[in-house]
Design a protein around this motif. Structure first.
Motif, PDB file in Angstrom:
ATOM      1  N   UNK A 140     -28.228 -48.609  29.944  1.00  0.00           N
ATOM      2  CA  UNK A 140     -27.204 -48.481  30.975  1.00  0.00           C
ATOM      3  C   UNK A 140     -27.817 -48.022  32.292  1.00  0.00           C
ATOM      4  N   UNK A 141     -28.704 -47.028  32.208  1.00  0.00           N
ATOM      5  CA  UNK A 141     -29.348 -46.503  33.418  1.00  0.00           C
ATOM      6  C   UNK A 141     -30.296 -47.542  34.015  1.00  0.00           C
ATOM      7  N   UNK A 142     -31.057 -48.230  33.165  1.00  0.00           N
ATOM      8  CA  UNK A 142     -31.964 -49.265  33.662  1.00  0.00           C
ATOM      9  C   UNK A 142     -31.194 -50.367  34.383  1.00  0.00           C
ATOM     10  N   UNK A 143     -30.066 -50.774  33.823  1.00  0.00           N
ATOM     11  CA  UNK A 143     -29.248 -51.814  34.457  1.00  0.00           C
ATOM     12  C   UNK A 143     -28.742 -51.353  35.816  1.00  0.00           C
ATOM     13  N   UNK A 144     -28.276 -50.114  35.879  1.00  0.00           N
ATOM     14  CA  UNK A 144     -27.766 -49.574  37.142  1.00  0.00           C
ATOM     15  C   UNK A 144     -28.870 -49.543  38.196  1.00  0.00           C
ATOM     16  N   UNK A 145     -30.041 -49.049  37.812  1.00  0.00           N
ATOM     17  CA  UNK A 145     -31.145 -48.960  38.766  1.00  0.00           C
ATOM     18  C   UNK A 145     -31.598 -50.350  39.209  1.00  0.00           C
ATOM     19  N   UNK A 146     -31.660 -51.274  38.261  1.00  0.00           N
ATOM     20  CA  UNK A 146     -32.065 -52.633  38.605  1.00  0.00           C
ATOM     21  C   UNK A 146     -31.075 -53.301  39.533  1.00  0.00           C
ATOM     22  N   UNK A 147     -29.796 -53.198  39.207  1.00  0.00           N
ATOM     23  CA  UNK A 147     -28.769 -53.832  40.039  1.00  0.00           C
ATOM     24  C   UNK A 147     -28.611 -53.135  41.384  1.00  0.00           C
TER      25      UNK A 147
END
Length: 233
Positions: A140-147
């Protein structure tokens, strides 16, 4: 009115959040809760529910999201993963509301500032005997940072995706996050690789994971091609 409380003191109502109700604080009262949240003077349960109450009241139109975003800055060094999961979920909902507005770039910069600390703590790879909640929170955190446009995260996702195609499979726990990031910033070739993975996938879970990511592209032409691919599959 509460007696014997100095106007500069902080106060947390519904101690340990045992009552089944929401608490609405005035903006200045809410701001004073930043100190015990930052210092972790109050329990994880209370830290969880303070922001959760504010988010619920904002969604219901009873409080301003400005208050919520100001409050969240107090959670930058939060160490409880249940609290982070709640924050990440609310920020995801808020992102959906802001994505096609003039404020979205500012919101992405805010997210990068907000989530950079926890992302560095979590890293990319699972650690031995780690809490199962951590494994759920990491993608979830990786997706947020990537997006949100973190270039280091984007580059690492692209590298791991290429390794995945070459046979060095990505950990299933973060695979969805990698797919989402490379789809968002990828080109037609990326989408073709995702389509190949979809056709080769045997498990429904993997097929759903890939389809969800393919819809994350920021390129309208790719989105149209993806829809055509879905209807023809």
């Amino acid at each position: 009115t509460l007696n014997n409380i100095d106007e500069n003191d902080w106060i947390k109502l519904n101690y340990n959040s045992i009552g089944l109700y929401r608490v609405k604080y005035e903006s200045k009262t809410l701001a004073r809760l930043s100190e015990p949240i930052t210092n972790k003077t109050i329990s994880p349960q209370d830290r969880l529910m303070i922001q959760d109450d504010v988010a619920a009241l904002c969604n219901a139109g009873h409080q301003s999201f400005v208050d919520y975003l100001k409050l969240l800055l107090s959670y930058a060094d939060e160490d409880n993963f249940t609290v982070w999961k709640s924050i990440a979920s609310t920020m995801g909902d808020l992102s959906s509301l802001l994505e096609y507005t003039d404020y979205f770039d500012q919101f992405k910069r805010y997210r990068l500032k907000m989530f950079s600390s926890i992302q560095q703590k979590l890293g990319w790879d699972a650690k031995q005997n780690e809490n199962p909640l951590v494994a759920m929170l990491r993608p979830m955190i990786l997706s947020i940072m990537g997006k949100s446009g973190d270039q280091a995260i984007i580059d690492e996702a692209k590298k791991r995706f290429q390794q995945h195609i070459d046979g060095n499979l990505i950990d299933p726990n973060i695979r969805g996050a990698v797919y989402v990031i490379v789809s968002r910033y990828g080109d037609e070739t990326t989408q073709q690789e995702l389509q190949k993975l979809y056709k080769a996938a045997e498990m429904t879970e993997e097929k759903v994971r890939i389809l969800r990511s393919m819809g994350q592209s920021s390129n309208p032409t790719i989105i149209e091609n993806t829809l055509q691919f879905i209807f023809e599959s």
